[in-house]
Design a protein around this motif. Structure first.
Motif, PDB file in Angstrom:
ATOM      1  N   ALA A  18       0.872  -1.275  -0.076  1.00  0.00           N
ATOM      2  CA  ALA A  18      -0.042  -0.093  -0.068  1.00  0.00           C
ATOM      3  C   ALA A  18       0.997   1.134   0.015  1.00  0.00           C
ATOM      4  O   ALA A  18       1.921   1.109   0.623  1.00  0.00           O
ATOM      5  N   ALA A  19       0.448   2.267  -0.715  1.00  0.00           N
ATOM      6  CA  ALA A  19       1.378   3.420  -0.672  1.00  0.00           C
ATOM      7  C   ALA A  19       0.157   4.712  -0.747  1.00  0.00           C
ATOM      8  O   ALA A  19      -0.878   4.647  -1.322  1.00  0.00           O
ATOM      9  N   ASP A  20       0.639   5.677  -0.258  1.00  0.00           N
ATOM     10  CA  ASP A  20      -0.087   7.149  -0.281  1.00  0.00           C
ATOM     11  C   ASP A  20       0.006   7.662  -1.785  1.00  0.00           C
ATOM     12  O   ASP A  20       0.777   7.175  -2.586  1.00  0.00           O
ATOM     13  N   THR A  21      -1.084   8.387  -2.000  1.00  0.00           N
ATOM     14  CA  THR A  21      -1.040   8.836  -3.513  1.00  0.00           C
ATOM     15  C   THR A  21      -0.909  10.250  -3.542  1.00  0.00           C
ATOM     16  O   THR A  21      -1.361  11.005  -4.662  1.00  0.00           O
ATOM     17  N   SER A  22      -0.294  10.923  -2.480  1.00  0.00           N
ATOM     18  CA  SER A  22      -0.012  12.658  -2.791  1.00  0.00           C
ATOM     19  C   SER A  22       1.395  12.698  -3.399  1.00  0.00           C
ATOM     20  O   SER A  22       2.428  12.133  -3.019  1.00  0.00           O
ATOM     21  N   HIS A  30       0.562  18.919  -5.022  1.00  0.00           N
ATOM     22  CA  HIS A  30       0.368  19.176  -6.250  1.00  0.00           C
ATOM     23  C   HIS A  30      -0.850  18.040  -6.915  1.00  0.00           C
ATOM     24  O   HIS A  30      -1.788  18.406  -7.691  1.00  0.00           O
ATOM     25  N   LYS A  31      -1.038  16.996  -6.392  1.00  0.00           N
ATOM     26  CA  LYS A  31      -2.232  16.076  -6.736  1.00  0.00           C
ATOM     27  C   LYS A  31      -2.174  14.913  -5.705  1.00  0.00           C
ATOM     28  O   LYS A  31      -1.262  14.685  -4.997  1.00  0.00           O
ATOM     29  N   SER A  32      -3.423  14.462  -5.469  1.00  0.00           N
ATOM     30  CA  SER A  32      -3.676  13.275  -4.468  1.00  0.00           C
ATOM     31  C   SER A  32      -4.143  12.068  -5.087  1.00  0.00           C
ATOM     32  O   SER A  32      -4.865  11.307  -4.231  1.00  0.00           O
ATOM     33  N   ASN A  33      -3.705  11.832  -6.436  1.00  0.00           N
ATOM     34  CA  ASN A  33      -4.043  10.263  -7.152  1.00  0.00           C
ATOM     35  C   ASN A  33      -2.738   9.627  -7.811  1.00  0.00           C
ATOM     36  O   ASN A  33      -3.265   9.343  -8.865  1.00  0.00           O
ATOM     37  N   GLU A  34      -1.770  10.237  -7.155  1.00  0.00           N
ATOM     38  CA  GLU A  34      -0.482   9.809  -7.716  1.00  0.00           C
ATOM     39  C   GLU A  34      -0.015   8.267  -7.333  1.00  0.00           C
ATOM     40  O   GLU A  34      -0.076   8.012  -6.349  1.00  0.00           O
ATOM     41  N   ASP A  35      -0.176   7.270  -8.266  1.00  0.00           N
ATOM     42  CA  ASP A  35       0.026   5.963  -7.990  1.00  0.00           C
ATOM     43  C   ASP A  35       1.522   5.805  -7.950  1.00  0.00           C
ATOM     44  O   ASP A  35       2.351   5.846  -8.854  1.00  0.00           O
ATOM     45  N   SER A 170      -4.830   9.253  11.624  1.00  0.00           N
ATOM     46  CA  SER A 170      -5.395   9.885  12.980  1.00  0.00           C
ATOM     47  C   SER A 170      -4.410  10.368  13.849  1.00  0.00           C
ATOM     48  O   SER A 170      -4.343  11.130  14.543  1.00  0.00           O
ATOM     49  N   ARG A 171      -2.943   9.701  13.556  1.00  0.00           N
ATOM     50  CA  ARG A 171      -1.650   9.974  14.431  1.00  0.00           C
ATOM     51  C   ARG A 171      -0.696  11.058  13.650  1.00  0.00           C
ATOM     52  O   ARG A 171      -0.102  11.793  14.536  1.00  0.00           O
ATOM     53  N   LEU A 172      -0.674  10.995  12.444  1.00  0.00           N
ATOM     54  CA  LEU A 172       0.360  11.650  11.671  1.00  0.00           C
ATOM     55  C   LEU A 172      -0.157  13.094  11.429  1.00  0.00           C
ATOM     56  O   LEU A 172      -1.138  13.226  10.476  1.00  0.00           O
ATOM     57  N   VAL A 173       0.525  14.225  11.637  1.00  0.00           N
ATOM     58  CA  VAL A 173       0.309  15.471  11.549  1.00  0.00           C
ATOM     59  C   VAL A 173      -0.077  16.006  10.065  1.00  0.00           C
ATOM     60  O   VAL A 173      -0.741  16.630   9.429  1.00  0.00           O
ATOM     61  N   VAL A 174       1.078  15.235   9.171  1.00  0.00           N
ATOM     62  CA  VAL A 174       0.928  15.541   7.679  1.00  0.00           C
ATOM     63  C   VAL A 174       0.511  14.349   6.895  1.00  0.00           C
ATOM     64  O   VAL A 174       0.943  14.147   5.650  1.00  0.00           O
ATOM     65  N   ALA A 175      -0.611  13.584   7.688  1.00  0.00           N
ATOM     66  CA  ALA A 175      -1.144  12.350   7.035  1.00  0.00           C
ATOM     67  C   ALA A 175      -1.593  12.626   5.621  1.00  0.00           C
ATOM     68  O   ALA A 175      -2.595  13.484   5.324  1.00  0.00           O
ATOM     69  N   PRO A 176      -1.132  11.708   4.647  1.00  0.00           N
ATOM     70  CA  PRO A 176      -1.840  11.775   3.243  1.00  0.00           C
ATOM     71  C   PRO A 176      -3.183  11.207   3.292  1.00  0.00           C
ATOM     72  O   PRO A 176      -3.610  10.359   4.155  1.00  0.00           O
ATOM     73  N   PRO A 177      -4.087  11.808   2.500  1.00  0.00           N
ATOM     74  CA  PRO A 177      -5.533  11.424   2.554  1.00  0.00           C
ATOM     75  C   PRO A 177      -5.847  10.030   1.842  1.00  0.00           C
ATOM     76  O   PRO A 177      -6.988   9.395   2.271  1.00  0.00           O
ATOM     77  N   ASN A 178      -5.114   9.897   0.698  1.00  0.00           N
ATOM     78  CA  ASN A 178      -5.511   8.754   0.049  1.00  0.00           C
ATOM     79  C   ASN A 178      -4.435   7.625  -0.160  1.00  0.00           C
ATOM     80  O   ASN A 178      -3.038   7.900  -0.252  1.00  0.00           O
ATOM     81  N   PHE A 179      -4.944   6.485  -0.232  1.00  0.00           N
ATOM     82  CA  PHE A 179      -3.873   5.371  -0.643  1.00  0.00           C
ATOM     83  C   PHE A 179      -4.348   4.354  -1.539  1.00  0.00           C
ATOM     84  O   PHE A 179      -5.753   4.059  -1.797  1.00  0.00           O
ATOM     85  N   VAL A 180      -3.506   3.608  -2.092  1.00  0.00           N
ATOM     86  CA  VAL A 180      -3.629   2.621  -3.137  1.00  0.00           C
ATOM     87  C   VAL A 180      -3.224   1.373  -2.597  1.00  0.00           C
ATOM     88  O   VAL A 180      -2.126   1.231  -2.039  1.00  0.00           O
ATOM     89  N   ILE A 181      -4.095   0.220  -2.816  1.00  0.00           N
ATOM     90  CA  ILE A 181      -3.642  -1.062  -2.328  1.00  0.00           C
ATOM     91  C   ILE A 181      -3.515  -1.867  -3.446  1.00  0.00           C
ATOM     92  O   ILE A 181      -4.279  -1.991  -4.311  1.00  0.00           O
ATOM     93  N   LYS A 182      -2.660  -2.818  -3.567  1.00  0.00           N
ATOM     94  CA  LYS A 182      -2.169  -3.773  -4.632  1.00  0.00           C
ATOM     95  C   LYS A 182      -1.784  -4.786  -4.098  1.00  0.00           C
ATOM     96  O   LYS A 182      -1.231  -4.991  -3.163  1.00  0.00           O
ATOM     97  N   GLU A 196     -10.036   6.537  -0.457  1.00  0.00           N
ATOM     98  CA  GLU A 196      -9.988   7.984  -0.444  1.00  0.00           C
ATOM     99  C   GLU A 196     -10.672   8.606   0.334  1.00  0.00           C
ATOM    100  O   GLU A 196     -11.697   8.229   0.844  1.00  0.00           O
ATOM    101  N   SER A 197     -10.158   9.798   0.991  1.00  0.00           N
ATOM    102  CA  SER A 197     -10.775  10.552   1.788  1.00  0.00           C
ATOM    103  C   SER A 197     -10.972  12.003   1.094  1.00  0.00           C
ATOM    104  O   SER A 197     -11.734  12.721   1.418  1.00  0.00           O
TER     105      SER A 197
END
Length: 206
Positions: A18-22, A30-35, A170-182, A196-197
């Motif tokens: 899993a990875a964030d998509t920011s 710049h974008k929040s859907n970067e795979d 919930s814990r990381l102050v600069v938490a990315p909103p979206n994640f992709v799971i493969k 996605e949030s």
């Protein structure tokens, strides 16, 4: 980039990453859907974090060389061979023009089953059951230490991935909103889900 979150682990007959998509630079998103998880070949995934240019250039370079090997020889590289090749290229670049890229390479081989390799930007290579990079690793590694066990089913694995994502959010102050799971298993490497949030707003036409 430390603010990125990449993690993964091995289950019963599969590996999940899993990875964030920011896509972030300084204080800007710049974008929040970067795979950030590339399908390396039919049965391999490469999840990368680091400087955006280095990440894209290096993972594409590895992907094309893995494809070239299969084209020339008629057989694909094993996951271990792909990991060692990746590590070798990082080590060579380290003495010339280093790539600031951290990698989790997951794959499935008929003979050995699923595997996960941890490769950092200074070309350290380890075969692991679970691994993570970035600020999110402080939370995802703790959750995996608590809940991970060998022989997890896909349902248990996805539940653990969701636990890690919720903990990061919930814990990381600069938490990315979206994640992709493969996931990669005997049926191949594929996207499993997005979490996605925040959705990128459509750009208004001028």
């Amino acid at each position: 980039m430390k603010m990125e979150c990449v993690f993964g682990f091995v289950g019963n007959g599969f590996a999940v990453v899993a990875a964030d998509t920011s896509a972030v630079h300084s204080i800007l998103v710049h974008k929040s859907n970067e795979d950030k998880i590339m399908v390396l070949d039919s049965h391999k995934l490469i999840a990368a974090s680091g400087e955006s240019g280095d990440r894209v250039q290096f993972t594409e370079y590895i992907q094309k060389n893995v494809a070239l090997y299969q084209f020339r020889n008629g057989i694909p590289l094993t996951t271990a061979a792909a990991a060692n090749f990746t590590r070798g290229e990082l080590a060579t670049a380290l003495r010339k023009n280093p790539y600031f890229v951290n990698i989790l390479l997951a794959g499935y081989d008929k003979e050995t089953g699923p595997s996960l390799y941890y490769i950092d930007y200074i070309a350290t290579l380890h075969k692991v059951d679970k691994g993570a990079f970035g600020y999110g690793s402080y939370f995802s590694l703790s959750m995996m230490d608590r809940h991970y066990h060998s022989g997890m089913t896909v349902e248990e694995a996805i539940d653990l991935v969701d636990k890690c994502i919720m903990e990061i959010r919930s814990r990381l102050v600069v938490a990315p909103p979206n994640f992709v799971i493969k996931i990669v298993d005997k049926d191949g490497a594929r996207q499993y889900a997005w979490r996605e949030s925040v959705k990128d707003a459509a750009v208004a036409s001028a």
